[in-house]
Design an enzyme around this catalytic site. Structure first.
Site, PDB file in Angstrom:
ATOM      1  N   SER A 158       0.848  -1.334   0.161  1.00 50.05           N
ATOM      2  CA  SER A 158       0.147   0.067   0.136  1.00 50.05           C
ATOM      3  C   SER A 158       0.698   1.261   0.111  1.00 50.05           C
ATOM      4  CB  SER A 158      -0.983   0.009   1.043  1.00 50.05           C
ATOM      5  OG  SER A 158      -0.391  -0.087   2.516  1.00 50.05           O
ATOM      6  N   LYS A 175     -11.878   0.813  -1.747  1.00 53.62           N
ATOM      7  CA  LYS A 175     -10.889   1.202  -2.589  1.00 53.62           C
ATOM      8  C   LYS A 175     -11.781   1.189  -4.138  1.00 53.62           C
ATOM      9  CE  LYS A 175      -7.804   0.899   0.950  1.00 53.62           C
ATOM     10  NZ  LYS A 175      -6.996  -0.042   1.862  1.00 53.62           N
ATOM     11  N   HIS A 225      -5.404  -3.414  -2.677  1.00 56.78           N
ATOM     12  CA  HIS A 225      -4.932  -2.213  -3.825  1.00 56.78           C
ATOM     13  C   HIS A 225      -4.971  -2.882  -5.352  1.00 56.78           C
ATOM     14  CE1 HIS A 225      -4.362   0.858  -0.944  1.00 56.78           C
ATOM     15  NE2 HIS A 225      -3.712  -0.168  -0.097  1.00 56.78           N
TER      16      HIS A 225
HETATM   17  C1  LIG Z   1      -7.151  -0.350   3.250  1.00 54.98           C
HETATM   18  C2  LIG Z   1      -6.404  -1.570   3.533  1.00 54.98           C
HETATM   19  C3  LIG Z   1      -6.916  -2.473   4.433  1.00 54.98           C
HETATM   20  C4  LIG Z   1      -8.259  -2.143   5.268  1.00 54.98           C
HETATM   21  O1  LIG Z   1      -9.222  -2.138   4.506  1.00 54.98           O
HETATM   22  P1  LIG Z   1     -10.571  -1.150   5.134  1.00 54.98           P
HETATM   23  O2  LIG Z   1     -11.746  -1.640   4.536  1.00 54.98           O
HETATM   24  O3  LIG Z   1     -10.328   0.135   4.863  1.00 54.98           O
HETATM   25  O4  LIG Z   1     -10.518  -1.431   6.648  1.00 54.98           O
HETATM   26  C5  LIG Z   1      -6.416  -3.510   4.547  1.00 54.98           C
HETATM   27  N1  LIG Z   1      -5.201  -3.855   4.004  1.00 54.98           N
HETATM   28  C6  LIG Z   1      -4.816  -3.192   3.007  1.00 54.98           C
HETATM   29  C7  LIG Z   1      -3.475  -3.536   2.312  1.00 54.98           C
HETATM   30  C8  LIG Z   1      -5.414  -1.927   2.779  1.00 54.98           C
HETATM   31  O5  LIG Z   1      -4.620  -0.908   2.033  1.00 54.98           O
END
Ligand SMILES: *Cc1c(COP(=O)(O)O)cnc(C)c1O
Length: 400
Positions: free
Chosen positions: A183, A243, A211
């Site tokens: 990320s 996302k 992602h």
């Molecule tokens: C954003 C993210 C999460 C968490 O997801 P949410 O639904 O926002 O709690 C978990 N793992 C990664 C790699 C992320 O980027």
């Protein structure tokens, strides 16, 4: 109580220390919907910081589905999935996600953080081993620590380092956990090599594709599709809906047995309220758009290539990333903040990422691109960087 033990007196010094270290975090307040053009703290910006990679967070069809979902289901789900909060809408989304990912089943969680915490803890515990990439997302690291299994971190994307650790472990169950796309760096994990290693060592592979999902793979099914890894080779696949999907929530996809295990044993699944059914309805439309509009992914990849070409010709230090996450490594915290402030003064919003989120000395501007951006908007960012780079960086000897 002794006044020196008052809550605020005890907590205060750590906050001051954070400020001294240039690590104090502030929330910016969004005064518009998510998109390339946003209003933040009362000012308009062209933004390169959301995870809305496909431009679906404010898509009219997704919004309409949320409306219609609320008309049909109301707002709150009213209960956890195991009590009576599991609706037809949730169920249909699970079935569609499973089919999209080429897995037997999928299970919804309210957030990605909870999906990771719940899955890792349901799969391993005392007497087991969990092996995580050093650069894994905080939710995966927390999940590994909370599971009670022996927790080890291996060097980033280093399968030899992992192989040694697996070979030396006498844990009963061994779980390898990685981000599909990291990320803060945007690079991908070497999943086929990890799947081979897992097979050889009798370990299980779990991938968090927060992602990659929606962005990678011929149909947008993410890292698993990109690398051609089915359920047998990549048994625990996690994706998020907040996302590229532009909604909220997350899921784990895998075998019937995996999903039933999570339903029985994943505490973050059991002891929490189901996501609003209208959010599930909106997510179903996102999934449909993702499948029906491949131009979103194609345009995103055009923008990624354009940004990389432009940034490289400016001598900026990019990371080994082919994804929507295109960080520019600056190094010092103060320089990174100065760059971000200078961009903001020109109406461009790019978030500085500092330790402890990233390793010391690797503070960076985390540029993220979205299919909702135009090529002209990417050029606008490149133009601003071209103006700023000589002033803020080269004079301090940061770029070579
Ligand atoms: C954003 C993210 C999460 C968490 O997801 P949410 O639904 O926002 O709690 C978990 N793992 C990664 C790699 C992320 O980027």
């Amino acid at each position: 109580m002794n006044p020196s033990q008052h809550l605020d007196s005890v907590l205060g010094p750590a906050l001051i220390q954070r400020k001294v270290e240039h690590r104090y975090r502030h929330r910016r307040t969004l005064g518009s919907a998510q998109g390339p053009l946003v209003r933040v703290d009362g000012r308009d910006y062209l933004a390169f910081c959301s995870n809305d990679y496909l431009g679906l967070a404010n898509h009219p069809a997704v919004t309409a589905a949320l409306h219609a979902g609320a008309e049909r289901w109301g707002v709150g789900s009213g209960a956890s999935h195991l009590v009576n909060g599991h609706s037809l809408e949730h169920h249909a989304l699970e079935e569609e996600l499973a089919a999209f990912c080429g897995r037997e089943r999928a299970l919804l969680f309210s957030t990605g953080y909870m999906a990771n915490l719940g899955a890792v803890s349901a799969l391993v515990g005392k007497g087991d081993g969990v092996f995580e990439d050093k650069l894994n997302h905080a939710s995966l690291l927390d999940a590994g620590l909370a599971s009670g299994a022996r927790f080890q971190r291996f060097l980033h994307n280093d399968t030899d380092n992992l192989a040694r650790r697996l070979g030396a472990s006498d844990a009963r169950r061994k779980l390898i956990v990685v981000d599909g796309v990291f990320s803060m760096d945007g690079d991908t994990a070497p999943l086929p090599a990890l799947a081979d290693l897992a097979e050889r060592e009798g370990a299980w592979l779990m991938v968090d594709d927060a992602h990659g999902f929606g962005c990678l793979g011929a149909t947008g099914a993410g890292c698993a599709e990109h690398f051609g890894l089915g359920q047998d080779r990549l048994p625990v696949l996690m994706g998020t809906l907040g996302k590229a999907f532009g909604t909220a929530g997350a899921f784990i996809a895998g075998s019937e047995t995996l999903i039933e295990t999570l339903i029985q044993f994943a505490r973050t699944y059991i002891y929490t309220t189901a996501m609003p059914p209208a959010v599930a309805a909106a997510s179903r439309v996102s999934l449909r758009l993702m499948a029906e509009e491949p131009w979103r992914r194609e345009h995103l990849h055009t923008l990624i290539a354009r940004f990389r070409r432009g940034a490289q010709s400016l001598g900026l230090q990019l990371m080994d990333s082919a994804t929507a996450i295109q960080p520019i490594v600056i190094g010092s915290d103060a320089d990174t903040l100065a760059m971000s402030d200078a961009l903001a003064a020109r109406g461009l919003l790019v978030i500085p990422i500092r330790p402890p989120t990233v390793p010391e000395g690797t503070a960076r501007l985390r540029v993220t691109l979205s299919a909702a951006h135009t090529e002209a908007q990417v050029d606008q960012l490149l133009d601003a960087l071209a103006d700023l780079v000589p002033r803020t960086l080269t004079q301090r000897g940061v770029t070579s």
